[in-house]
Write a protein that holds these residues in place. Structure first.
Motif, PDB file in Angstrom:
ATOM      1  N   ARG A 170       0.744  -1.141   0.078  1.00  8.72           N
ATOM      2  CA  ARG A 170      -0.042   0.126   0.198  1.00  8.72           C
ATOM      3  C   ARG A 170       0.844   1.212   0.034  1.00  8.72           C
ATOM      4  NH1 ARG A 170      -5.307  -1.580   1.727  1.00  8.72           N
ATOM      5  NH2 ARG A 170      -5.434  -3.665   2.495  1.00  8.72           N
ATOM      6  N   GLU A 229       2.123  -7.150   1.932  1.00  3.75           N
ATOM      7  CA  GLU A 229       0.975  -8.455   2.104  1.00  3.75           C
ATOM      8  C   GLU A 229       1.596  -9.353   1.028  1.00  3.75           C
ATOM      9  OE1 GLU A 229      -3.306  -7.735   1.727  1.00  3.75           O
ATOM     10  OE2 GLU A 229      -2.955  -5.572   1.852  1.00  3.75           O
ATOM     11  N   HIS A 268      -8.099  -7.666  -6.097  1.00  5.58           N
ATOM     12  CA  HIS A 268      -7.527  -7.273  -4.949  1.00  5.58           C
ATOM     13  C   HIS A 268      -7.295  -5.984  -4.784  1.00  5.58           C
ATOM     14  CE1 HIS A 268      -5.519  -8.277  -0.978  1.00  5.58           C
ATOM     15  NE2 HIS A 268      -4.468  -7.407  -1.424  1.00  5.58           N
ATOM     16  N   GLU A 278      -7.943  -3.328  -6.890  1.00  6.45           N
ATOM     17  CA  GLU A 278      -9.021  -2.142  -6.887  1.00  6.45           C
ATOM     18  C   GLU A 278      -9.842  -2.383  -5.559  1.00  6.45           C
ATOM     19  OE1 GLU A 278     -11.057  -3.231 -10.316  1.00  6.45           O
ATOM     20  OE2 GLU A 278      -9.822  -2.154 -11.724  1.00  6.45           O
ATOM     21  N   ASN A 279      -9.880  -3.062  -4.657  1.00  7.59           N
ATOM     22  CA  ASN A 279     -10.549  -3.345  -3.426  1.00  7.59           C
ATOM     23  C   ASN A 279      -9.912  -2.969  -2.250  1.00  7.59           C
ATOM     24  OD1 ASN A 279     -13.650  -4.239  -3.831  1.00  7.59           O
ATOM     25  ND2 ASN A 279     -12.507  -5.216  -5.404  1.00  7.59           N
ATOM     26  N   ASN A 280      -8.406  -2.549  -2.524  1.00  6.77           N
ATOM     27  CA  ASN A 280      -7.844  -2.287  -1.530  1.00  6.77           C
ATOM     28  C   ASN A 280      -6.908  -0.976  -1.575  1.00  6.77           C
ATOM     29  OD1 ASN A 280      -7.611  -4.575   0.673  1.00  6.77           O
ATOM     30  ND2 ASN A 280      -7.881  -5.558  -1.118  1.00  6.77           N
ATOM     31  N   HIS A 290      -5.927   3.306  -1.728  1.00  8.26           N
ATOM     32  CA  HIS A 290      -6.397   4.191  -1.069  1.00  8.26           C
ATOM     33  C   HIS A 290      -7.302   5.001  -1.808  1.00  8.26           C
ATOM     34  CE1 HIS A 290      -5.518   7.174   1.964  1.00  8.26           C
ATOM     35  NE2 HIS A 290      -5.139   8.087   1.047  1.00  8.26           N
ATOM     36  N   THR A 291      -8.781   5.104  -0.954  1.00  7.60           N
ATOM     37  CA  THR A 291      -9.947   5.564  -1.571  1.00  7.60           C
ATOM     38  C   THR A 291     -10.030   7.144  -1.467  1.00  7.60           C
ATOM     39  OG1 THR A 291     -11.001   5.180   0.407  1.00  7.60           O
ATOM     40  CG2 THR A 291     -11.113   3.174  -1.080  1.00  7.60           C
TER      41      THR A 291
END
Length: 821
Positions: A326, A334, A347, A349-351, A353-354
């Motif tokens: 990240r 990870e 994985h 796109e769903n993790n 930084h939003t």
């Protein structure tokens, strides 16, 4: 070609605007005389001048926006000055009033372009229009897919392209694209469009938002090969575009042989995550192909690296084939086992930084958003203006086809005006109804544009838009006066399938009618059925009821029974003739109401009051109906479904006549999120729910809160209400008596016309200039100074708003008109 225009731009630009003076502008806007300003113009020196006429502060909003544009324009080498027109110094820019409605763009002392000032409605529009005019060669504006294909073919094997779609010229997104073109215009060919059909042609789905694509045309060596495209998925802001373009310049795939926790790439520095595809010597080629596929899928979203396990000193878990890092430095990497490319993409796109990248701006104070329309309806219509509706489901009428169509078949007609925002919003609901009725109704749905066929609409007594009328052979047209939504209109149409009041032939049929069995397919649209009971000789009473039933047609099912055995129903339901029987199907309850001495209007009022629930859930749609009762609101705010014990307590109080002077109701903040804003207006910080308040909207605006430390029971509520009545409770706030208005000021078009045509120099200047209107160019402008400017006529709109504060009153008016027709 691209660099020449760009280089000239950097030499310097002068941008001159005509306006009315506003004395209170800040010191950052220099104040010069015409002679002083023109003496400062030098080749290679850029300036933005604002010519002003003294003692007229009517364009303060525009001047405020111009002042906000000083700093960003200076960043592009354009200084800004305000020039006061004085009698002692003659200048053609200070002469005629119509000149003050234009803006002039200069390079040195040479005029390049003129704009109507109402297109420069805020700082974004000012910066966007100036840069768009100056970067003419760097930013190609196109309107068709063929134009895009030609540019794409020209660039293949040579240069990459940045293609963007914005809703309109002058929007914040347009400014962001222009600022990006200023920086990257010599490196990439920028292409811009505002045509939604062009965006759809390249496969975009979410067409309601601005889009930006990177076309990798440099890699397309074959002219028959299409340029690969990458969509920027973040909002179009200057900083987001910068980050996106930087990732396009970075290597697609990087090979590393060090600890993933220590690796730093351009992507990581820009705040994007890193994906490491773990490889080993035996599977290197296959792993590299996989990594390249992943890199293309995640281009602009994450950096992809090929991690060589064999030459790595740090131990990677043997089972792991993907490492995810990240962008937050303190977060550990990870180690994953993902054997499918789609799983890797999912994985990442769903993790990601939003949090959106925010612009680094100096504006700390929020002002009105001038990039929206005057009200939410107009804004919605503007946003959906290019949405394709299945208009073929309705028949478009003209002056020649109107009478023939409505006389030949049972029809419902929508009268609308294409220039009217509410009409166009309701047209979408009308089409939704047509979709639901497709193949199930014999009723013909039609529409007529009163802007084109005003005579037809006038003959049909249509003076307000939108209007809906139902036409049946041999009967007067029935006007729709309900909410402007698909659900209520569908209910109106379905309930008009039967002719009300229905003549009931026997007591058995009457019982089926009251139970809902007789018209069970319509019970979903009318929770209450009304049955009038009359002796055969009660002629006048039956006529009043029949007239009321006709008036209420489309809103409630009404029936009439007047046979010799009427006494059977009269005795069973303890009804004194003449009487009404109200069958509430949800509650399986039938109540009787005497009608002795009542007239048509009284019956209508009785029935409409009966349609209201005793303890309703308040929504945005039904709130106006309950506000018309002119009673204080007793509202229970709930975070979800209401507690049955609370409902029972309030219904018991209502039954005991404690709440006759109030309108008890409840609001589910989950179903109606605006309820949270209402609570904040009452309390400040959100109180714990449930919360009970009493709001006296129609007198002094006081708001009282039920003690939060007490449970909502019959006794506690009754005691609290008695204290309120005795004046022993203090209010928590007093609501303002100000009117509800649109977020932006309205435009007085007639005053604008008067000001434009008046020869009186003391005529009051209009306060606002409509954004979409373009003032006519000054025909006496010297020919050598005239650039090519698009000219559009001023459109004058006279909108007569429909007041729906009393829809039954309006319906009665329409009913009388229809009867006369």
């Amino acid at each position: 070609m691209m660099s020449s225009g760009f280089s000239v731009f950097r030499v310097g630009i002068s941008f001159v605007m005509m306006c009315i003076v506003y004395k209170s502008t800040e010191d950052s806007l220099p104040d010069l005389t015409p002679q002083k300003y023109f003496s400062t113009l030098q080749p290679g020196k850029a300036s933005l001048a604002y010519f002003c006429q003294a003692d007229s502060p009517s364009t303060s909003i525009f001047l405020e926006e111009l002042n906000e544009a000083v700093r960003p324009l200076q960043d592009y080498g354009i200084s800004v000055a305000k020039v006061n027109c004085v009698k002692e110094e003659a200048s053609r820019y200070c002469g005629k009033e119509k000149n003050f409605m234009k803006a002039y763009l200069f390079r040195g002392n040479i005029l390049l372009r003129e704009f109507p000032t109402d297109t420069l409605f805020d700082v974004n529009a000012i910066v966007a229009h100036v840069l768009f005019a100056l970067l003419f060669n760097e930013v190609k504006y196109i309107t068709t897919p063929e134009d895009l294909q030609k540019i794409e073919n020209t660039l293949k094997g040579k240069e990459n392209m940045i293609f963007s779609y914005v809703r309109a010229i002058g929007t914040p997104e347009h400014r962001a694209v222009m600022e990006a073109a200023f920086v990257y215009g010599t490196t990439y060919q920028f292409v811009l469009t505002t045509e939604i059909a062009l965006l759809e042609s390249i496969g975009s789905e979410k067409i309601e938002h601005a889009h930006l694509y990177f076309f990798h045309c440099k890699l397309a060596l074959d002219l028959t090969q299409q340029c690969r495209r990458t969509l920027m998925e973040r909002p179009l802001t200057t900083l987001n575009i910068h980050v996106f373009v930087k990732t396009m310049k970075a290597p697609l795939l990087t090979e590393v042989a060090e600890d993933p926790q220590q690796v730093s790439t351009v992507h990581f520095q820009l705040g994007l995550p890193l994906v490491f595809i773990v490889s080993q010597q035996a599977t290197y080629e296959a792993d590299k192909r996989t990594a390249e596929w992943v890199a293309w899928r995640l281009l602009g979203k994450a950096g992809v690296l090929l991690l060589l396990r064999d030459s790595l000193e740090v131990k990677i878990p043997q089972h792991a084939n993907v490492v995810f890092r990240r962008p937050e430095k303190e977060v550990a990497v990870e180690y994953l086992v993902l054997h499918d490319i789609d799983l890797i993409i999912f994985h990442v796109e769903n993790n990601m930084h939003t949090e959106e990248i925010q612009e680094d701006e100096d504006d700390d104070v929020e002002g009105p958003d001038l990039d929206v329309q005057d009200d939410e309806v107009a804004e919605t219509v503007y946003r959906d203006r290019k949405r394709q509706l299945p208009l073929e489901l309705t028949v478009e009428l003209t002056e020649e086809t109107f009478n023939v169509t409505v006389m030949a078949s049972d029809s419902i007609v929508l009268f609308y005006a294409a220039w009217h925002a509410v009409s166009m919003a309701f047209l979408q609901s009308y089409i939704d109804v047509a979709v639901k009725l497709k193949g199930t109704s014999t009723l013909l749905l039609t529409r007529i544009n009163c802007a084109d066929w005003s005579d037809v609409c006038t003959k049909q007594n249509v003076t307000d838009f939108p209007a809906v009328k139902m036409y049946r052979e041999g009967k007067n047209p029935v006007s729709y006066a309900g909410m402007l939504g698909a659900e209520d209109l569908l209910k109106f149409i379905q309930l008009n399938r039967i002719s009300c009041p229905v003549n009931i032939a026997s007591t058995q049929e009457a019982e089926e009618y009251l139970s809902g069995e007789l018209y069970k397919d319509l019970v979903a649209y009318s929770n209450v059925s009304v049955l009038g009971l009359f002796s055969p000789g009660m002629t006048a009473a039956k006529e009043d009821f029949t007239e009321a039933g006709n008036y209420l047609k489309g809103y409630v099912i009404t029936g009439i029974y007047s046979e010799d055995d009427i006494w059977i129903l009269s005795n069973k339901y303890a009804a004194t003739l003449p009487a009404l029987l109200l069958a509430r199907h949800k509650e399986s309850k039938i109540e009787s109401i005497p009608l002795a001495g009542t007239h048509m209007q009284d019956i209508v009022q009785i029935v409409t009051n009966a349609l209201l629930e005793t303890f309703p859930e308040i929504t945005v749609e039904n709130l106006p109906v309950y506000l018309r009762l002119q009673k204080p609101l007793l509202i229970l705010f709930s975070d979800g479904s209401i507690n049955p014990q609370y409902r029972k307590a309030i219904l018991t109080l209502a039954k005991q006549k404690y709440l006759d002077s109030l309108t008890p109701c409840w609001l589910n903040v989950k179903n109606t999120p605006v309820g949270r804003g209402v609570l904040q207006a009452y309390f400040g910080p959100l109180p714990p729910l449930p919360a009970v308040v009493l709001v006296n909207l129609h007198s002094d605006g006081q708001v009282f809160a039920f003690p939060s430390d007490q449970s909502v029971t019959e006794d506690n509520l009754a005691l609290w209400l008695k204290k309120l009545e005795a004046g022993l409770e203090n209010h928590i706030t007093i609501l303002s008596a100000q009117e509800w208005k649109p977020p932006l000021p309205a435009y007085d078009f007639l005053s604008m016309m008067d000001a434009a045509t008046s020869q009186n120099p003391t005529k009051k200047v209009p306060k606002c200039v409509k954004e979409s209107d373009v003032q006519e160019s000054d025909k006496e402008q010297h020919e050598e100074d005239k650039p090519a400017v698009r000219k559009e006529p001023i459109e004058t709109l006279r909108i007569k708003h429909w007041n729906r504060n009393n829809w039954f009153k309006q319906a009665e008016k329409s009913f009388r008109h229809d009867k006369e027709l």
